[in-house]
Design an enzyme around this catalytic site. Structure first.
Site, short mmCIF file in Angstrom:
data_model
loop_
_atom_site.label_atom_id
_atom_site.label_comp_id
_atom_site.label_asym_id
_atom_site.label_seq_id
_atom_site.Cartn_x
_atom_site.Cartn_y
_atom_site.Cartn_z
N TYR A 212 -17.11 37.48 35.08
CA TYR A 212 -15.85 37.82 34.21
C TYR A 212 -14.80 36.85 34.67
CZ TYR A 212 -15.90 41.68 31.14
OH TYR A 212 -15.93 42.41 30.03
N GLU B 33 -11.31 36.08 32.42
CA GLU B 33 -10.34 36.02 31.80
C GLU B 33 -9.21 34.82 32.35
OE1 GLU B 33 -11.57 39.15 31.91
OE2 GLU B 33 -10.58 40.19 30.25
N ASP C 126 -12.46 23.28 9.10
CA ASP C 126 -13.44 24.41 9.34
C ASP C 126 -14.77 23.47 9.24
OD1 ASP C 126 -15.55 25.89 10.07
OD2 ASP C 126 -14.71 27.49 9.00
N THR D 134 -18.69 25.97 14.78
CA THR D 134 -19.48 26.84 15.50
C THR D 134 -20.32 25.83 16.35
OG1 THR D 134 -20.63 26.86 13.39
CG2 THR D 134 -19.53 28.70 13.94
N LYS E 11 -25.70 25.69 14.24
CA LYS E 11 -25.95 24.66 13.20
C LYS E 11 -26.55 23.45 13.45
CE LYS E 11 -22.77 27.88 10.32
NZ LYS E 11 -21.70 28.49 11.13
N ARG F 137 -25.24 30.10 20.16
CA ARG F 137 -24.26 30.77 19.35
C ARG F 137 -22.74 30.89 19.89
NH1 ARG F 137 -26.59 33.85 14.91
NH2 ARG F 137 -27.84 32.10 14.05
#
Ligand code: DSN
Length: 414
Positions: A51, A53, A197, A223, A226, A232
């Site tokens: 973790y 953050e 985008d 992203t 692609k 991903r």
């Protein structure tokens, strides 16, 4: 997968079945690709246990000195790849990246100029059922009815009349180049923010094969899968003056802990994209797309806007053959060819059964397919649509698809 096989045979079987499907089929979904074994290994690593953050050097959890190195590498490599001033690699995917941009730069109700979804835009560019359409006042722009290309004079006219706070340029089903400079010029006339985008074309931009909005635009999202062929995920690139607002919008604005295994895999993919071989690959993606569009045109299929300048194309199967997009998707799936049904500009049909299909070449190119193979693929598509109700013929075509596909290895699958 010796452990999975023993501990969860059901999921193991599912993964093996999907490997077989990927190996034996032809993947033409424009947004899909096959990641390298190195990216796969990183995603399956112990980095998933952490973790973290916050951002490198400023975390809310201890034990992040190693994770910091991975995230920093992803940032440095992305900056080098795209020439961006500031990069945030934490967005979980494209829509969260876009949500963060809206949150960072706008107030609910603000006007945004966006490319209409039914003409090639994206849900998060203002669809009424998406957060973007619900929270902001979206003014859509369209393609020209005759050329099926975005009419920049019309965009300028709408922008000058509506004076949006932000202009959004980007797409998920458009095969022409965006005129980034003209968008910026228009935005400057009304003092609007610019947001691009590039999710679909990021790999082609990274390979410097098509124009980049990064030098001109305030914020650019993408992203990382692609055409970029990474895991991903999502990413935001922006001018330094928006860095703090963008970072805060991602964390603590809309996300908690970043997915560290994915961010490290982004670093691996960016490292791969920095190599000369990625440019060769991306150039082949574009050559294959042109060859596939040409081969379909030769068989009298209408390609929207007359061709493609990137990795994808929209085919008007209903206008060309009287086969709907839904029927085409189903028949092609039946023989092992994956595509998606898609609206075409000014479609008279509905989104769940539109007139078009969308095809793309990033995945088949990763497997090694070249221009000459696009002829075979066009032929297989054509035969399938011509025989969509003939089970015997479809079975025969399915065998041909499998034989064709098995000549090409899939990275990461034995
Ligand atoms: N789902 C992606 C695509 O297929 O284009 C966009 O988010």
């Amino acid at each position: 997968m010796i452990h999975l096989k023993k501990s969860d045979p059901k999921i193991y079987k599912i993964i093996k079945a999907e490997e077989k499907r990927q190996k034996e089929g032809i993947e033409l979904i424009a947004s899909e690709n096959y990641v390298s074994p190195a990216v796969l290994e990183t995603m399956g690593s112990v980095l998933t246990n952490k973790y973290s953050e916050g951002y490198p050097g400023k975390r809310y959890y201890g034990g992040n000195e190693i994770i910091d190195q991975a995230e920093s590498l992803a940032i440095t490599r992305a900056k080098k790849l795209f020439g961006a001033e500031h990069v945030n690699v934490q967005p979980l995917s494209g829509s969260p990246a876009n949500l963060a941009v809206y949150m960072a730069l706008l107030q609910p109700g603000d006007k945004v100029l966006g490319f209409s979804l039914d003409q090639g835009g994206h849900l998060s560019h203002g669809h009424p059922m998406n957060f973007s359409g619900k929270l902001y006042t979206i003014i859509p722009y369209f393609v020209d009815k005759k050329t099926e290309i975005i009419d920049m004079d019309e965009v300028e006219k709408i922008a000058l009349k509506e004076k949006p706070k932000m202009i959004l340029a980007g797409f998920s089903a458009y095969s022409k180049n965006m005129d980034w400079k003209r968008f910026k010029k228009i935005a400057d006339k009304i003092n609007a923010l610019t947001f691009a985008d590039i999710a679909h074309i990021a790999g082609l931009i990274a390979a410097k094969l098509i124009d980049s909005p990064i030098p001109y635009f305030d914020v650019v999202t993408t992203t990382t899968h692609k055409t970029l062929r990474g895991p991903r995920g999502g990413m935001i690139m922006c001018k330094e003056k928006f860095a703090s607002a963008i970072d805060k919008a991602i964390f603590p604005g809309i996300q908690g802990g970043p997915h560290d295994h994915i961010n490290a895999a982004k670093a691996v993919a960016f490292g791969e994209a920095l190599k000369p071989s990625f440019k060769t690959y991306s150039a082949q993606v574009m050559k294959n797309a042109k060859a596939l569009a040409g081969a379909l045109q030769k068989r009298n299929y209408r390609i929207i806007s007359g061709g493609t300048d990137n990795h994808l194309m929209l085919v008007d199967v209903f206008g060309s053959r009287g086969v709907t997009g839904k029927e085409a998707e189903k028949a092609l799936e039946h023989v092992g060819i994956s595509i998606n049904k898609n609206m075409i500009p000014f479609d008279s049909r509905k989104p769940l059964d539109p007139s078009g299909i969308r095809l793309g070449t990033p995945a088949v190119t990763t497997r090694g397919a070249k221009e000459k193979h696009m002829e075979t693929i066009a032929d297989l598509i054509d035969k399938t649509l011509e025989n969509k109700d003939n089970e015997t013929k479809l079975k025969k075509i399915a065998k041909e698809v499998k034989t064709f596909s098995l000549q090409f290895p899939v990275p990461g699958i034995k």
